[in-house]
Write an enzyme that holds these catalytic residues in place. Structure first.
Site, PDB file in Angstrom:
ATOM      1  N   VAL A 182       0.814  -1.200  -0.139  1.00  0.00           N
ATOM      2  CA  VAL A 182      -0.120   0.043   0.031  1.00  0.00           C
ATOM      3  C   VAL A 182       0.972   1.134   0.121  1.00  0.00           C
ATOM      4  CG1 VAL A 182      -1.749   1.338   1.421  1.00  0.00           C
ATOM      5  CG2 VAL A 182      -2.088  -1.200   1.157  1.00  0.00           C
ATOM      6  N   ASP A 223      10.316   2.893   7.081  1.00  0.00           N
ATOM      7  CA  ASP A 223       9.636   1.150   7.518  1.00  0.00           C
ATOM      8  C   ASP A 223      10.730   0.644   8.119  1.00  0.00           C
ATOM      9  OD1 ASP A 223       7.474  -0.529   5.572  1.00  0.00           O
ATOM     10  OD2 ASP A 223       9.024  -1.443   7.020  1.00  0.00           O
ATOM     11  N   TYR A 232      12.265   8.592  10.884  1.00  0.00           N
ATOM     12  CA  TYR A 232      11.305   9.305  11.352  1.00  0.00           C
ATOM     13  C   TYR A 232      11.508  11.008  11.502  1.00  0.00           C
ATOM     14  CZ  TYR A 232       8.432   5.629  12.358  1.00  0.00           C
ATOM     15  OH  TYR A 232       7.707   4.443  12.009  1.00  0.00           O
ATOM     16  N   VAL A 273      -4.189   4.929   6.418  1.00  0.00           N
ATOM     17  CA  VAL A 273      -4.687   4.098   5.846  1.00  0.00           C
ATOM     18  C   VAL A 273      -4.796   2.828   6.616  1.00  0.00           C
ATOM     19  CG1 VAL A 273      -4.126   2.940   3.389  1.00  0.00           C
ATOM     20  CG2 VAL A 273      -3.547   5.355   3.972  1.00  0.00           C
ATOM     21  N   ASN A 293      -5.427  -0.699   8.594  1.00  0.00           N
ATOM     22  CA  ASN A 293      -6.749  -1.046   9.123  1.00  0.00           C
ATOM     23  C   ASN A 293      -6.664  -1.633  10.450  1.00  0.00           C
ATOM     24  OD1 ASN A 293      -8.872  -0.713   7.033  1.00  0.00           O
ATOM     25  ND2 ASN A 293      -8.010  -1.950   5.796  1.00  0.00           N
ATOM     26  N   VAL A 301      -9.200   1.011   9.865  1.00  0.00           N
ATOM     27  CA  VAL A 301      -8.890   2.469   9.918  1.00  0.00           C
ATOM     28  C   VAL A 301      -9.656   3.217  10.882  1.00  0.00           C
ATOM     29  CG1 VAL A 301     -10.188   2.957   7.910  1.00  0.00           C
ATOM     30  CG2 VAL A 301      -8.348   4.142   8.114  1.00  0.00           C
ATOM     31  N   ARG A 344     -15.822   2.579  -5.121  1.00  0.00           N
ATOM     32  CA  ARG A 344     -16.157   1.378  -5.808  1.00  0.00           C
ATOM     33  C   ARG A 344     -17.463   1.193  -5.969  1.00  0.00           C
ATOM     34  NH1 ARG A 344     -12.577  -2.188  -1.120  1.00  0.00           N
ATOM     35  NH2 ARG A 344     -10.868  -2.557  -2.306  1.00  0.00           N
ATOM     36  N   HIS A 386     -15.410   1.640   7.533  1.00  0.00           N
ATOM     37  CA  HIS A 386     -14.717   1.082   6.498  1.00  0.00           C
ATOM     38  C   HIS A 386     -14.664  -0.492   6.838  1.00  0.00           C
ATOM     39  CE1 HIS A 386     -12.138   0.013   3.299  1.00  0.00           C
ATOM     40  NE2 HIS A 386     -11.090  -0.125   3.930  1.00  0.00           N
TER      41      HIS A 386
END
Ligand SMILES: NC(=O)c1ccc[n+]([C@@H]2O[C@H](COP(=O)([O-])OP(=O)(O)OC[C@H]3O[C@@H](n4cnc5c(N)ncnc54)[C@H](O)[C@@H]3O)[C@@H](O)[C@H]2O)c1
Length: 316
Positions: A19, A40, A70, A123, A125, A127, A156, A180
């Site tokens: 993502v 990451d 960071y 983003v 989940n 979320v 969608r 969501h």
């Protein structure tokens, strides 16, 4: 929800998985950012993703895309959080709570050391739960933290209605609100095609627009993420383009109305829970949550979604 003027179009994307790297790619080819920093825990992979995006598109993009730390969150106009585990086939988004909430805590503690300004887009989940937690932990003005929420579900649904009515997606307007997840609600009472109520439009075209028809579409959208995960193991392109559209509203000072998730403060009779409602999104994140007229049934379902999510928050 106060203001400042944006200057450098710097974006940090935390989590450089499918993502996060798809978002960085989409931002680059849309030329929405001047600098995109991928952060990451897997540094080697992040380096690889940044180089792949940077070197693969010299003709289409002009951003600097790099792996960072960071400390790069300082002076960002937008910080996008995608770190966290994805659903496995058969899992619900809520099954991710414990692991992803821990990851978010860790991410927020790191961001706080360097944060100076900018909106934060969630983003990962589930979320809506993570928006609630991040809002509480960051302690920023209302709206500065928001989640992509039901914007992907709305997108969608637009696609399905456009296919059903044989129209282009730009003609179709519909918002999905709520969670969501399973407790999402399409606001049929305000759906339109080229400004005409959808019921009326379908009648003029001789297309059935029954409750059953609407339920089929609702179930298709509700199950869409799971269906894609069953087929390919993950979803990332759809969310990346949605996140990119939302990022455009923040970075381009081009306010957009989108169904994104924030912690509500009494709108629709609901407070202290993260859910999506149509909102004006701009440079500061969500600048206003819109209070639309909905049908009584839609309002009832929305309040039930809020009760469900409050129940989930109590388990944390
Ligand atoms: N909101 C939506 O509509 C939507 C759509 C698709 C996916 N998602 C969610 O996005 C998240 C990411 O999905 P993905 O497919 O990219 O997963 P992925 O496994 O490909 O990537 C997740 C990345 O997070 C990183 N990570 C883990 N802990 C971290 C930490 N503490 N700090 C920084 N990075 C860390 C991992 O190293 C990995 O690279 C999942 O939670 C998924 O459910 C949301």
């Amino acid at each position: 929800m106060g203001g400042y003027i944006i200057s450098n179009r710097k974006v940090a994307v935390i989590g450089a998985g499918f993502v996060g790297s798809s978002i960085a790619y989409a931002l680059t080819i849309r030329k929405l950012a001047r600098e995109i920093v991928l952060i990451d825990i897997d540094k080697e992979k992040t380096e690889g993703e940044a180089l792949d995006i940077q070197h693969g598109i010299p003709e289409l993009g002009d951003a600097v895309v790099r792996a960072g730390g960071y400390e790069d969150c300082a002076d960002c106009d937008l910080i996008i959080i995608t770190a966290g585990r994805n659903r496995k086939p058969g899992e619900s988004r809520l099954d991710l709570i414990t692991g992803n909430s821990q990851i978010l805590k860790n991410v927020v503690e790191q961001i706080q050391k360097y944060y100076t300004r900018g909106a934060i887009m969630l983003v990962s989940n589930p979320v809506d739960v993570l928006v609630y937690q991040c809002t509480r932990w960051m302690g920023l003005p209302d709206g500065r933290v928001f989640g992509t929420g039901c914007e992907l579900d709305s997108s969608r649904m637009v696609r399905l209605i456009a296919d059903y009515t044989n129209r282009d997606t730009e003609a179709v307007k519909i918002s999905i609100v709520g969670e969501h997840g399973d407790a999402q609600i399409p606001i049929w009472s305000r759906a339109s095609i080229d400004g005409m109520p959808i019921q009326e439009y379908c009648e003029t075209q001789g297309l059935p627009w029954t409750k059953e028809q609407r339920e089929v579409l609702t179930e298709q959208v509700r199950g869409m993420g799971a269906a894609i995960i069953k087929n390919k193991g993950r979803t990332h392109y759809g969310i990346a383009t949605c996140a990119c559209y939302l990022a455009g509203a923040v970075l381009d000072q081009r306010p957009a109305i989108a169904s994104v998730s924030t912690v509500l403060r009494g709108e629709y009779g609901v407070s202290d829970v993260g859910l999506s409602v149509p909102s004006i999104l701009g440079v500061n994140g969500v600048e206003k949550r819109l209070e639309e007229e909905w049908a009584q049934e839609e309002l009832t379902l929305f309040r039930q979604a809020a009760d469900k999510m409050k129940g989930v928050l109590k388990t944390l």
